[in-house]
Design an enzyme around this catalytic site. Structure first.
Site, PDB file in Angstrom:
ATOM      1  N   ASP A  13     -37.102  23.308 -27.638  1.00 61.43           N
ATOM      2  CA  ASP A  13     -37.721  22.080 -27.464  1.00 61.43           C
ATOM      3  C   ASP A  13     -36.498  21.364 -28.007  1.00 61.43           C
ATOM      4  OD1 ASP A  13     -39.210  19.759 -27.007  1.00 61.43           O
ATOM      5  OD2 ASP A  13     -41.350  20.404 -27.853  1.00 61.43           O
ATOM      6  N   ASP A 108     -37.523  19.466 -21.060  1.00 58.84           N
ATOM      7  CA  ASP A 108     -36.863  19.461 -22.433  1.00 58.84           C
ATOM      8  C   ASP A 108     -38.246  21.515 -23.133  1.00 58.84           C
ATOM      9  OD1 ASP A 108     -38.940  18.584 -22.968  1.00 58.84           O
ATOM     10  OD2 ASP A 108     -38.206  17.594 -25.072  1.00 58.84           O
ATOM     11  N   GLU A 109     -38.098  21.728 -22.556  1.00 60.38           N
ATOM     12  CA  GLU A 109     -38.993  22.191 -23.221  1.00 60.38           C
ATOM     13  C   GLU A 109     -38.898  24.009 -22.971  1.00 60.38           C
ATOM     14  OE1 GLU A 109     -43.527  22.740 -25.272  1.00 60.38           O
ATOM     15  OE2 GLU A 109     -42.435  21.434 -23.969  1.00 60.38           O
TER      16      GLU A 109
HETATM   17 MG    MG Z   1     -39.160  17.454 -26.785  1.00 62.38          MG
END
Ligand code: MG
Length: 412
Positions: A13, A108-109
């Site tokens: 993350d 983003d993960e």
């Molecule tokens: Mg993040």
């Protein structure tokens, strides 16, 4: 140690992604409270806040007006989706260089199944450290990682030491790791369920894990059994990459400053081609053609495509055509460049395409594969500087273009 791990799942993350992405291209913002999303005078919300802004109580989904009240000195920036998506793709490709089993769950993960890749590392923790380093070196962003035998435990672990976290939950330690954590740490337990659990005196996942499913049905309904299993660290969900065969492979990069020198452009093309070749070889694919994308500083975007004489997975062949295409495009318009992209298409399986009696391509391929392994173990730094020097085969292409061509310099 690795043998006890039935599966090795990593949850990765990126920290304060949009805000970090803005700081990446405007280093002067580092250390300042940065808020991406709505403007203070408008009605928008915070999409992301740097940790400096979070210290003032600012968090995502808060109204920009409220964020402004909490932190009036914050720098408010509008979002830039194209730029974030490009960084996200590069993030995914970095993860994919460790395992083909990468599932992006948001921009983003991602989850990454390292169960098979893990053998080349001393332990899952060492593999995670390598990923962290690679993301920082290659992308300039900080990623928090959780490593465990399941998605859920990895996800909880990645969140615990943010920012710049790395938490490994050893195989067999899942229930012990979860037990002291507050129930709301578990994905799937929202504010309503949390409130009800608290009403019943259940504060921790350990307390939850000891209950019988019947007691949990009023709160979780049909999910009661699943919630209980998760609280005990049991979660067999696989990591599922987006389905379907890939139709193209490529990399692109937006530069922090516009490129005006052909030598810089060729160097970047070399890097992009090298990454693209590595992706092809890792997947056992060959490409029939290559496309170049070029965006000028005024955002005009042009592209050009060409077929290879025969399908290839060699970055040298990719870069030589890419440079050819760049010269052709720049002959039509010479101006500073903001973005370059190299993409190969018409992919075919190596097994079908590889000629049986050609020794040289095979030897080249083995060399490339050996280099790929080197990069994966030690990071790009180990071979990058040498690779990026003009070499015998490239010198003739690179040499005539060492002079800058930006408008102010008077070169035509
Ligand atoms: Mg993040």
């Amino acid at each position: 140690m690795v043998d006890q791990w039935q599966r090795v799942i990593v949850h990765a993350d990126l920290d304060a992604f949009f805000a970090s992405a803005e700081i990446l291209r405007r280093p002067e913002l580092r250390g300042l409270p940065v808020i991406v999303g709505g403007q203070p005078g408008g009605r928008g919300v915070v999409a992301a806040a740097s940790y400096e802004a979070r210290a003032y109580g600012v968090h995502s989904a808060m109204s920009a007006a409220q964020a402004h009240r909490l932190c009036p000195q914050a720098i408010f920036l509008p979002g830039d989706g194209d730029y974030y998506r490009e960084l996200s793709q590069r993030f995914r490709r970095i993860l994919e260089s460790y395992s083909p089993l990468v599932e992006m769950v948001s921009i983003d993960e991602a989850y990454l199944d390292l169960s098979h890749a893990g053998r080349s590392f001393a332990s899952p923790g060492v593999a995670a450290e390598a990923i962290k380093r690679y993301v920082r070196d290659e992308l300039g962003l900080v990623v928090s990682l959780g490593v465990a035998t399941s998605r859920m435990v990895a996800k909880i672990a990645s969140d615990l030491d943010k920012p710049d976290g790395l938490r490994v939950v050893e195989a067999g330690e899942e229930a012990r790791f979860l037990a002291p954590l507050p129930v709301e740490r578990m994905p799937g337990i929202g504010p309503k369920a949390t409130a009800k659990l608290h009403q019943n005196g259940i504060e921790t996942l350990g307390a939850l894990a000891r209950l019988s499913p019947v007691l949990l049905e009023p709160i979780f309904g049909k999910r009661a059994v699943e919630v209980l299993q998760r609280a005990r660290g049991i979660d067999d969900r696989p990591v599922e990459p987006e389905g379907g065969p890939r139709r193209s492979v490529g990399h692109e990069r937006t530069f922090s400053h516009d490129l005006s020198h052909l030598v810089e452009i060729e160097r970047s093309l070399y890097q992009l081609a090298e990454q693209t070749g590595r992706d092809l070889r890792r997947r056992g694919l060959r490409a029939g053609s290559v496309a170049l994308k070029l965006r000028y500083s005024d955002f005009e975007t042009v592209g050009k495509q060409r077929r290879f004489a025969r399908p290839t997975d060699s970055h040298r062949e990719i870069v030589s055509i890419a440079i050819e295409l760049a010269h052709e495009l720049l002959a039509q318009r010479r101006a500073p460049i903001r973005l370059l992209g190299v993409r190969v298409t018409t992919l075919s399986d190596l097994a079908i395409q590889l000629p049986l009696f050609e020794v040289d391509p095979l030897r080249q391929r083995r060399l490339n594969l050996a280099l790929d392994q080197l990069v994966e173990r030690h990071g790009r730094g180990i071979i990058q500087p040498g690779w990026l020097q003009p070499r015998e085969t490239q010198r003739e292409v690179m040499h005539p273009f060492l002079q800058p061509f930006d408008a102010g310099q008077g070169h035509g």
